[in-house]
Design a protein around this motif. Structure first.
Motif, mmCIF file in Angstrom:
data_model
loop_
_atom_site.group_PDB
_atom_site.id
_atom_site.type_symbol
_atom_site.label_atom_id
_atom_site.label_comp_id
_atom_site.label_asym_id
_atom_site.label_seq_id
_atom_site.Cartn_x
_atom_site.Cartn_y
_atom_site.Cartn_z
ATOM 1 N N ASN A 97 -27.913 -85.261 -95.756
ATOM 2 C CA ASN A 97 -27.542 -84.097 -96.271
ATOM 3 C C ASN A 97 -27.757 -83.150 -96.625
ATOM 4 O OD1 ASN A 97 -23.908 -84.912 -96.673
ATOM 5 N ND2 ASN A 97 -24.426 -86.139 -98.339
ATOM 6 N N TRP A 98 -29.178 -83.321 -96.912
ATOM 7 C CA TRP A 98 -30.744 -82.349 -97.034
ATOM 8 C C TRP A 98 -30.090 -81.373 -96.342
ATOM 9 C CZ3 TRP A 98 -32.905 -79.957 -100.953
ATOM 10 C CH2 TRP A 98 -34.257 -79.172 -100.557
ATOM 11 N N GLN A 99 -30.503 -82.331 -94.904
ATOM 12 C CA GLN A 99 -30.146 -81.483 -93.605
ATOM 13 C C GLN A 99 -29.814 -80.572 -93.662
ATOM 14 O OE1 GLN A 99 -34.617 -82.153 -93.708
ATOM 15 N NE2 GLN A 99 -33.556 -81.690 -91.930
ATOM 16 N N THR A 100 -28.425 -81.040 -93.668
ATOM 17 C CA THR A 100 -27.589 -79.719 -94.020
ATOM 18 C C THR A 100 -27.222 -78.632 -94.556
ATOM 19 O OG1 THR A 100 -25.695 -82.165 -92.723
ATOM 20 C CG2 THR A 100 -24.596 -79.595 -93.711
ATOM 21 N N HIS A 101 -27.826 -79.110 -95.507
ATOM 22 C CA HIS A 101 -27.445 -77.767 -97.073
ATOM 23 C C HIS A 101 -28.937 -77.379 -96.277
ATOM 24 C CE1 HIS A 101 -24.419 -78.597 -98.768
ATOM 25 N NE2 HIS A 101 -25.101 -80.512 -99.654
ATOM 26 N N LEU A 102 -30.417 -77.626 -96.072
ATOM 27 C CA LEU A 102 -31.482 -76.902 -95.308
ATOM 28 C C LEU A 102 -30.850 -75.803 -94.972
ATOM 29 C CD1 LEU A 102 -34.412 -76.654 -96.067
ATOM 30 C CD2 LEU A 102 -34.856 -78.253 -94.872
ATOM 31 N N ARG A 103 -29.982 -76.650 -93.110
ATOM 32 C CA ARG A 103 -30.119 -75.755 -92.640
ATOM 33 C C ARG A 103 -29.240 -74.912 -92.590
ATOM 34 N NH1 ARG A 103 -29.479 -80.933 -89.593
ATOM 35 N NH2 ARG A 103 -27.225 -80.469 -89.570
ATOM 36 N N THR A 104 -28.080 -75.025 -93.684
ATOM 37 C CA THR A 104 -26.931 -74.067 -93.743
ATOM 38 C C THR A 104 -27.822 -72.598 -95.028
ATOM 39 O OG1 THR A 104 -25.800 -75.450 -94.139
ATOM 40 C CG2 THR A 104 -25.121 -73.268 -95.835
ATOM 41 N N LEU A 105 -29.263 -73.492 -95.775
ATOM 42 C CA LEU A 105 -29.883 -72.534 -96.744
ATOM 43 C C LEU A 105 -31.103 -71.496 -95.536
ATOM 44 C CD1 LEU A 105 -30.456 -71.303 -99.317
ATOM 45 C CD2 LEU A 105 -32.413 -73.127 -99.796
ATOM 46 N N LEU A 106 -31.331 -72.004 -94.613
ATOM 47 C CA LEU A 106 -32.075 -71.147 -93.579
ATOM 48 C C LEU A 106 -31.826 -70.644 -92.663
ATOM 49 C CD1 LEU A 106 -34.397 -74.484 -92.021
ATOM 50 C CD2 LEU A 106 -35.652 -72.852 -93.329
ATOM 51 N N ASP A 107 -30.577 -70.747 -92.334
ATOM 52 C CA ASP A 107 -29.311 -70.023 -91.298
ATOM 53 C C ASP A 107 -29.260 -68.807 -92.212
ATOM 54 O OD1 ASP A 107 -27.928 -69.125 -89.462
ATOM 55 O OD2 ASP A 107 -26.318 -69.219 -90.757
ATOM 56 N N ALA A 108 -28.500 -68.787 -93.734
ATOM 57 C CA ALA A 108 -28.752 -67.785 -94.666
ATOM 58 C C ALA A 108 -29.707 -66.625 -94.969
ATOM 59 C CB ALA A 108 -28.102 -68.295 -95.921
#
Length: 145
Positions: A97-108
């Motif tokens: 979950n952390w990796q998923t949210h981190l990728r989303t935040l990095l993309d944003a």
């Protein structure tokens, strides 16, 4: 009052409220200009650049610091799972979950930075074109007098 009569009344009232306005502000002074100098759209290129730069800096920091504990967390989840601890699968879910949210935040952050850089450059090009067009019109107006 029947439905059709009420609908017709509401339709007429809505049409009166939403009439087209060209080259003017509503009488109550709306238009999003913030009550300032009569401009509806104001872009401060320095502001866009600063925000874009902040988003880029955040992207860099998140890329480095957001991944700091990934390997250790994954290794701990694997060790716990291999040791038949139920918390191993839970820790792996936290990791994923952390990796998923981190990728989303990095993309944003990347999209914000790129969009603001694009907006800044596009506004500068549009401004130059408008100034060029107005200069040609003012020259023509001068000769027509």
């Amino acid at each position: 009052m029947t439905f059709e009569q009420e609908w017709a009344h509401l339709h007429t009232a809505a049409a009166e409220r939403t009439g087209m306005q060209i080259d003017s502000l509503p009488a109550e002074g709306g238009g999003g200009g913030g009550g300032g100098g009569g401009k509806d759209l104001v872009v401060h290129r320095d502001d866009l650049g600063a925000i874009g730069n902040d988003a880029y800096d955040l992207l860099g920091r998140l890329t480095k610091d957001g991944d700091h504990a990934r390997v250790a967390t994954f290794d701990a989840a694997t060790a716990l799972t291999n040791g038949n601890f139920a918390s191993g699968s839970g820790l792996l879910k936290v990791h994923d979950n952390w990796q998923t949210h981190l990728r989303t935040l990095l993309d944003a952050c990347g999209q914000i930075s790129n969009h603001l850089d694009y907006s800044k450059a596009r506004h500068a090009k549009d401004e130059a074109k408008v100034e060029g067009d107005l200069t040609r019109i003012s020259v023509l107006t001068k000769y027509m007098k």
